[in-house]
Design a protein around this motif. Structure first.
Motif, mmCIF file in Angstrom:
data_model
loop_
_atom_site.group_PDB
_atom_site.id
_atom_site.type_symbol
_atom_site.label_atom_id
_atom_site.label_comp_id
_atom_site.label_asym_id
_atom_site.label_seq_id
_atom_site.Cartn_x
_atom_site.Cartn_y
_atom_site.Cartn_z
ATOM 1 N N ASP A 179 -23.003 7.869 -10.358
ATOM 2 C CA ASP A 179 -22.787 6.494 -10.827
ATOM 3 C C ASP A 179 -21.598 5.857 -10.143
ATOM 4 O O ASP A 179 -21.638 4.671 -9.786
ATOM 5 C CB ASP A 179 -22.560 6.496 -12.346
ATOM 6 C CG ASP A 179 -23.822 6.876 -13.095
ATOM 7 O OD1 ASP A 179 -23.708 7.321 -14.248
ATOM 8 O OD2 ASP A 179 -24.909 6.723 -12.506
ATOM 9 N N SER A 180 -20.522 6.607 -9.944
ATOM 10 C CA SER A 180 -19.343 5.987 -9.353
ATOM 11 C C SER A 180 -19.586 5.659 -7.884
ATOM 12 O O SER A 180 -19.169 4.600 -7.412
ATOM 13 C CB SER A 180 -18.113 6.885 -9.499
ATOM 14 O OG SER A 180 -18.376 8.153 -9.010
ATOM 15 N N ILE A 237 -14.351 -2.252 -7.904
ATOM 16 C CA ILE A 237 -15.660 -1.662 -7.627
ATOM 17 C C ILE A 237 -15.528 -0.197 -7.242
ATOM 18 O O ILE A 237 -16.466 0.582 -7.375
ATOM 19 C CB ILE A 237 -16.365 -2.486 -6.531
ATOM 20 C CG1 ILE A 237 -17.855 -2.359 -6.671
ATOM 21 C CG2 ILE A 237 -15.901 -2.067 -5.153
ATOM 22 C CD1 ILE A 237 -18.596 -3.297 -5.761
ATOM 23 N N SER A 238 -14.335 0.173 -6.753
ATOM 24 C CA SER A 238 -14.176 1.564 -6.343
ATOM 25 C C SER A 238 -13.706 2.438 -7.489
ATOM 26 O O SER A 238 -13.489 3.613 -7.328
ATOM 27 C CB SER A 238 -13.165 1.651 -5.200
ATOM 28 O OG SER A 238 -11.975 1.017 -5.583
ATOM 29 N N ALA A 239 -13.576 1.850 -8.677
ATOM 30 C CA ALA A 239 -13.153 2.629 -9.836
ATOM 31 C C ALA A 239 -14.297 2.697 -10.820
ATOM 32 O O ALA A 239 -15.094 1.768 -10.937
ATOM 33 C CB ALA A 239 -11.944 1.977 -10.487
ATOM 34 N N PHE A 240 -14.372 3.806 -11.522
ATOM 35 C CA PHE A 240 -15.464 3.986 -12.481
ATOM 36 C C PHE A 240 -14.961 4.802 -13.651
ATOM 37 O O PHE A 240 -14.238 5.771 -13.471
ATOM 38 C CB PHE A 240 -16.641 4.693 -11.803
ATOM 39 C CG PHE A 240 -17.859 4.766 -12.670
ATOM 40 C CD1 PHE A 240 -18.354 5.978 -13.109
ATOM 41 C CD2 PHE A 240 -18.521 3.603 -13.059
ATOM 42 C CE1 PHE A 240 -19.475 6.047 -13.913
ATOM 43 C CE2 PHE A 240 -19.641 3.661 -13.861
ATOM 44 C CZ PHE A 240 -20.122 4.879 -14.291
ATOM 45 N N SER A 272 -22.486 -0.694 -4.236
ATOM 46 C CA SER A 272 -23.485 -1.596 -4.795
ATOM 47 C C SER A 272 -23.493 -2.957 -4.122
ATOM 48 O O SER A 272 -24.473 -3.669 -4.180
ATOM 49 C CB SER A 272 -23.231 -1.777 -6.292
ATOM 50 O OG SER A 272 -21.949 -2.334 -6.473
ATOM 51 N N LYS A 273 -22.367 -3.327 -3.455
ATOM 52 C CA LYS A 273 -22.336 -4.664 -2.874
ATOM 53 C C LYS A 273 -22.783 -4.674 -1.420
ATOM 54 O O LYS A 273 -22.843 -5.698 -0.789
ATOM 55 C CB LYS A 273 -20.909 -5.231 -2.945
ATOM 56 C CG LYS A 273 -20.488 -5.621 -4.348
ATOM 57 C CD LYS A 273 -20.765 -7.083 -4.624
ATOM 58 C CE LYS A 273 -20.544 -7.460 -6.053
ATOM 59 N NZ LYS A 273 -19.175 -7.871 -6.311
ATOM 60 N N ARG A 303 -21.814 2.670 -7.671
ATOM 61 C CA ARG A 303 -21.080 1.434 -7.972
ATOM 62 C C ARG A 303 -20.287 0.982 -6.755
ATOM 63 O O ARG A 303 -20.231 -0.199 -6.441
ATOM 64 C CB ARG A 303 -20.149 1.688 -9.147
ATOM 65 C CG ARG A 303 -19.331 0.501 -9.560
ATOM 66 C CD ARG A 303 -18.399 0.920 -10.672
ATOM 67 N NE ARG A 303 -17.284 0.011 -10.797
ATOM 68 C CZ ARG A 303 -17.213 -0.964 -11.686
ATOM 69 N NH1 ARG A 303 -18.211 -1.176 -12.513
ATOM 70 N NH2 ARG A 303 -16.154 -1.738 -11.754
ATOM 71 N N LYS A 304 -19.679 1.955 -6.069
ATOM 72 C CA LYS A 304 -18.848 1.589 -4.929
ATOM 73 C C LYS A 304 -19.668 0.929 -3.834
ATOM 74 O O LYS A 304 -19.217 0.007 -3.178
ATOM 75 C CB LYS A 304 -18.159 2.845 -4.388
ATOM 76 C CG LYS A 304 -17.223 2.521 -3.258
ATOM 77 C CD LYS A 304 -16.476 3.715 -2.756
ATOM 78 C CE LYS A 304 -15.669 3.266 -1.542
ATOM 79 N NZ LYS A 304 -15.276 4.343 -0.683
ATOM 80 N N ARG A 320 0.811 -1.215 0.000
ATOM 81 C CA ARG A 320 0.000 0.000 0.000
ATOM 82 C C ARG A 320 0.844 1.265 0.000
ATOM 83 O O ARG A 320 0.300 2.355 -0.070
ATOM 84 C CB ARG A 320 -0.936 -0.002 1.213
ATOM 85 C CG ARG A 320 -1.812 -1.234 1.234
ATOM 86 C CD ARG A 320 -3.052 -1.008 2.005
ATOM 87 N NE ARG A 320 -3.997 -0.236 1.203
ATOM 88 C CZ ARG A 320 -5.258 0.005 1.558
ATOM 89 N NH1 ARG A 320 -5.707 -0.447 2.700
ATOM 90 N NH2 ARG A 320 -6.054 0.703 0.789
ATOM 91 N N ARG A 362 2.804 3.987 -1.693
ATOM 92 C CA ARG A 362 2.683 4.471 -3.072
ATOM 93 C C ARG A 362 3.607 5.648 -3.283
ATOM 94 O O ARG A 362 3.612 6.585 -2.473
ATOM 95 C CB ARG A 362 1.238 4.900 -3.290
ATOM 96 C CG ARG A 362 0.763 4.913 -4.711
ATOM 97 C CD ARG A 362 -0.658 5.406 -4.751
ATOM 98 N NE ARG A 362 -1.594 4.346 -4.457
ATOM 99 C CZ ARG A 362 -2.525 3.914 -5.316
ATOM 100 N NH1 ARG A 362 -2.604 4.439 -6.504
ATOM 101 N NH2 ARG A 362 -3.352 2.969 -4.975
ATOM 102 N N GLU A 370 -11.165 6.809 -9.046
ATOM 103 C CA GLU A 370 -11.037 5.686 -8.127
ATOM 104 C C GLU A 370 -11.165 6.266 -6.728
ATOM 105 O O GLU A 370 -10.533 7.274 -6.417
ATOM 106 C CB GLU A 370 -9.687 5.000 -8.292
ATOM 107 C CG GLU A 370 -9.669 3.626 -7.659
ATOM 108 C CD GLU A 370 -8.376 2.888 -7.893
ATOM 109 O OE1 GLU A 370 -7.658 3.272 -8.835
ATOM 110 O OE2 GLU A 370 -8.102 1.956 -7.148
ATOM 111 N N LEU A 371 -11.990 5.652 -5.909
ATOM 112 C CA LEU A 371 -12.244 6.167 -4.557
ATOM 113 C C LEU A 371 -11.565 5.289 -3.532
ATOM 114 O O LEU A 371 -11.475 4.077 -3.699
ATOM 115 C CB LEU A 371 -13.754 6.167 -4.276
ATOM 116 C CG LEU A 371 -14.583 7.150 -5.087
ATOM 117 C CD1 LEU A 371 -16.049 6.837 -4.932
ATOM 118 C CD2 LEU A 371 -14.315 8.564 -4.625
ATOM 119 N N GLY A 372 -11.094 5.900 -2.471
ATOM 120 C CA GLY A 372 -10.565 5.136 -1.346
ATOM 121 C C GLY A 372 -9.343 4.310 -1.688
ATOM 122 O O GLY A 372 -9.158 3.211 -1.185
ATOM 123 N N LEU A 373 -8.450 4.851 -2.538
ATOM 124 C CA LEU A 373 -7.316 4.043 -2.959
ATOM 125 C C LEU A 373 -6.139 4.111 -2.002
ATOM 126 O O LEU A 373 -5.253 3.258 -2.032
ATOM 127 C CB LEU A 373 -6.865 4.443 -4.371
ATOM 128 C CG LEU A 373 -6.376 5.851 -4.589
ATOM 129 C CD1 LEU A 373 -5.580 5.879 -5.872
ATOM 130 C CD2 LEU A 373 -7.501 6.840 -4.730
#
Lengths: 442, 217
Positions: B208-209, A293-296, B215-216, B212-213, A52, A54, B16-19
């Motif tokens: 939408d993003s 899932i965290s990318a769009f 959605s689970k 999606r994040k 992690r 970076r 990208e979120l929470g990376l």
């Protein structure tokens, strides 16, 4: 922000786990975390993820004059920055010790090992050489900054392309990327740092410590090596006493790890080169995996701007018209101008009473003993003269006015009111004349 | 990968979120080749000198890729900070600090708009309470007066004026505007109208993003 202290029970837990040869993330003692390398659209830009942790690396070049004692060599400049986003404790003033240590280690690893051919960076000896600048930014701190930074630095240097230069006699031509393809740097070998963390006075050893393991370690040994098994830099810190065979064992492990990492780097560089050559898509957008899932991602979005003109006109017609602007300036003297006349002086009442007092001081005592009527008349005269004076007032400050008190003849008490008025007005006239004079000389 | 000349097409977006693991909220936002990474800490401890008794202190740091931050970055930081302060419900967290660190990963035009978008997504990821969302849109006016949305670096150099707006999600109000170059009053209003249209597409992307994040769950 202050660093959150590590609790004693967490420390004990980590040390006990290490004694039983267990690590929090399930690795073995000699295992590295996953290394992931992605490249940007420009040459020389890359992001390296070690687990992690970076690091973003960017290489840039510039033509400068060489150092006086190295007239035929290019200049290398390394800069590692611990961004405040990497850890809350990394505030601009606070991380100087760690920062200096990391920067120095990086410099020794890359500059002193002569991995880059600086002679090839010379354009005109003694006059112009290339300065290669490597900027590294730590984006997330999860342990082992130096390894990630050294990988990012060497990958960025291998990826970078500098503009092509040709020298014909006295003439030097610098080609833009459109005219001639940019040229890669000449790199002899790739030194990579490997860190070893020691616990319990050197009894236990872990490769690639994570952030928690770094907090509880006794000491750190960093070995920088290239794939030809040449040690470029070795540094031991923390005051641990190591035996000779321990250091030898570490260097053997380093040899194995560096070979793996170098292979990974070569593969990543090769992939990127292929994609660019075939004209495919490259850059950071492509390195974001679609399945996450965290990318769009969204493709090009058309925007309907057909009736923007109507909307704009509507807004403008509805809006209030702009206020009148007095644009004419009055030039007083060269360098001094006045725009507008300002508003009426709202300090009027206070000023009148002040001036009243001044005039009363000027005139005889006899007049001061007169009734209220005279005072009101005085006020009228004062305000009249004030209006005349208004147009030439350059400043509102009362302090700037210098009033000269002129002695007047003593008056008799038997004077009539009208006479007194006339006398007053005449005295005021002289008084005002002086004020006018004073103002004009300002 | 740039936008079409003279077109009203936004470049492909990615996020990208929470990376990042350490910051409370993090997001990376890509518009074509322009990419900005936002890392957020908040509400967290604040230095006594910067403490505000009734609301949170918002701090924005913009880090360029090469070199040290200068006046240009400071100016951008001010603009982004004012936008964030207008939107974040700071009064819910008095005497704390909210720090937004923006790292420029690559700059290929419309950088300020990309920074604003990354900051908003970072705020969403951190879960900070906000009055509304905001997005950044860049408009360029070429010599003929045509509007180009989301210009590339090359287009930004060739046009007459570059305008950046921060648009709020509530009734598409303008939160912040900064311009470079000359334009008439009508052109400014047209650019605002066009930016409001583009903001619609960007807010849909946010929705939408984030959908999606989660959605689970």
């Amino acid at each position: 922000m202050k660093e959150t202290p590590l609790s004693n029970c967490e420390r004990r837990f980590l040390l006990r786990a290490i004694e039983e040869r267990k690590r929090l993330d399930g690795r073995q003692s000699y295992d590295y975390r996953n290394v992931r390398i992605s490249f940007g659209a420009d040459y020389g830009c890359c992001i390296v993820e070690l687990g992690r942790t970076r690091v973003l690396g960017q290489v840039s070049c510039e033509l400068v004059s060489p150092k006086l004692n190295r007239a035929t060599e290019g200049v290398l400049f390394f800069n590692l920055e611990l961004s405040q986003m990497a850890a809350p404790a990394f505030e601009p003033g606070r991380q100087s010790e760690l920062l200096v240590k990391l920067n120095r280690l990086l410099e020794r690893c890359l500059r002193n090992s002569k991995c880059i051919d600086t002679e090839s960076l010379c354009v005109v000896a003694g006059v112009k050489v290339w300065q290669i600048r490597v900027d590294l930014h730590l984006l997330n701190h999860d342990g082992n900054i130096i390894d990630a930074a050294s990988i990012a630095a060497i990958v960025a240097l291998c990826h970078f392309r500098r503009p092509d230069v040709s020298v014909q006699g006295e003439e030097v031509t610098l080609y833009t990327p459109e005219e001639r393809d940019p040229v890669p740097l000449s790199i002899h070998h790739m030194p990579i740092c490997v860190s070893f963390a020691f616990f319990q006075q050197g009894t236990y050893l872990l490769v690639d410590p994570s952030e928690r393991e770094e907090r509880v370690m006794d000491g750190l040994l960093v070995i920088a090596m290239n794939k030809h098994r040449e040690i470029c830099t070795i540094q031991s810190s923390g005051g641990i006493m190591l035996l000779k065979d321990q250091v030898l064992r570490c260097s053997k492990i380093t040899g194995v790890k560096v070979a793996e990492i170098t292979e990974l780097i070569q593969k990543a560089l090769e992939n990127d080169r292929k994609v660019r050559k075939e004209g495919g898509k490259f850059g950071f957008a492509e390195s974001i995996p679609n399945q996450k899932i965290s990318a769009f991602k969204m493709e090009r979005a058309p925007v309907d701007t057909n009736d923007v003109e109507e909307q704009a006109e509507e807004i403008i017609t509805k809006a209030d018209p702009p206020s009148e602007v007095f644009a004419k300036p009055i030039v007083r003297t060269p360098g001094t101008a006045q725009i507008g006349e300002g508003m009426e002086n709202s300090w009027g009442d206070l000023e009148e009473s002040e001036r009243e007092e001044e005039e009363e001081d000027n005139s005889d005592d006899a007049i001061t003993s007169s009734g209220q009527k005279m005072e009101t008349e005085e006020i009228n005269v004062v305000s009249k003269t004030k209006k005349e004076d208004d147009t030439i007032i350059l400043s509102d400050s009362e302090e700037e006015e210098v009033v000269i008190l002129e002695p007047e003849e003593p008056r008799k008490k038997t004077r009539t009111l009208t006479n007194a008025k006339q006398e007053n007005s005449s005295s005021k006239k002289t008084f005002n004349k002086k004020r006018k004079k004073k103002r004009a000389t300002h | 990968m740039g936008s079409e000349p003279g077109g009203c097409v936004l470049r492909p977006f990615s996020c990208e979120l929470g990376l990042l693991g350490r910051p409370d909220g993090s997001a990376t936002f890509l518009q074509g080749d322009t990419s900005v990474l936002a890392g957020l800490y908040g509400p967290a401890e604040v230095k006594v000198s910067k403490e505000m008794y009734d609301k949170a202190t918002v701090e924005v740091l913009l880090k360029p890729k090469v070199g040290l931050p200068g006046v240009f970055e400071k100016n951008r930081e001010q603009l982004i900070r004012k936008t964030c302060e207008a939107v974040i419900l700071g009064t819910l967290h008095p005497r704390t600090s909210i720090t937004i660190v923006l790292q420029v990963i690559s700059d290929a035009g419309s950088l300020l708009a990309c920074c604003l978008n990354a900051a908003c997504m970072g705020l969403m990821d951190a879960g900070l309470p906000m009055k509304s969302l905001f997005c950044g849109v860049t408009c360029a006016l070429d010599a003929a007066g045509a509007i180009i949305l989301d210009p590339t670096a090359k287009q930004e150099k060739e046009v007459r004026a570059v305008l950046t707006f921060a648009i709020s999600s509530v009734e598409r109000r303008v939160l912040m505007s900064t311009t470079k170059g000359t334009c008439s009053v009508e052109e400014l209003q047209r650019c605002i109208a066009a930016a409001q249209r583009a903001a619609g597409a960007i807010f849909q992307f946010y929705r939408d993003s984030v959908r999606r994040k989660y959605s689970k769950t």
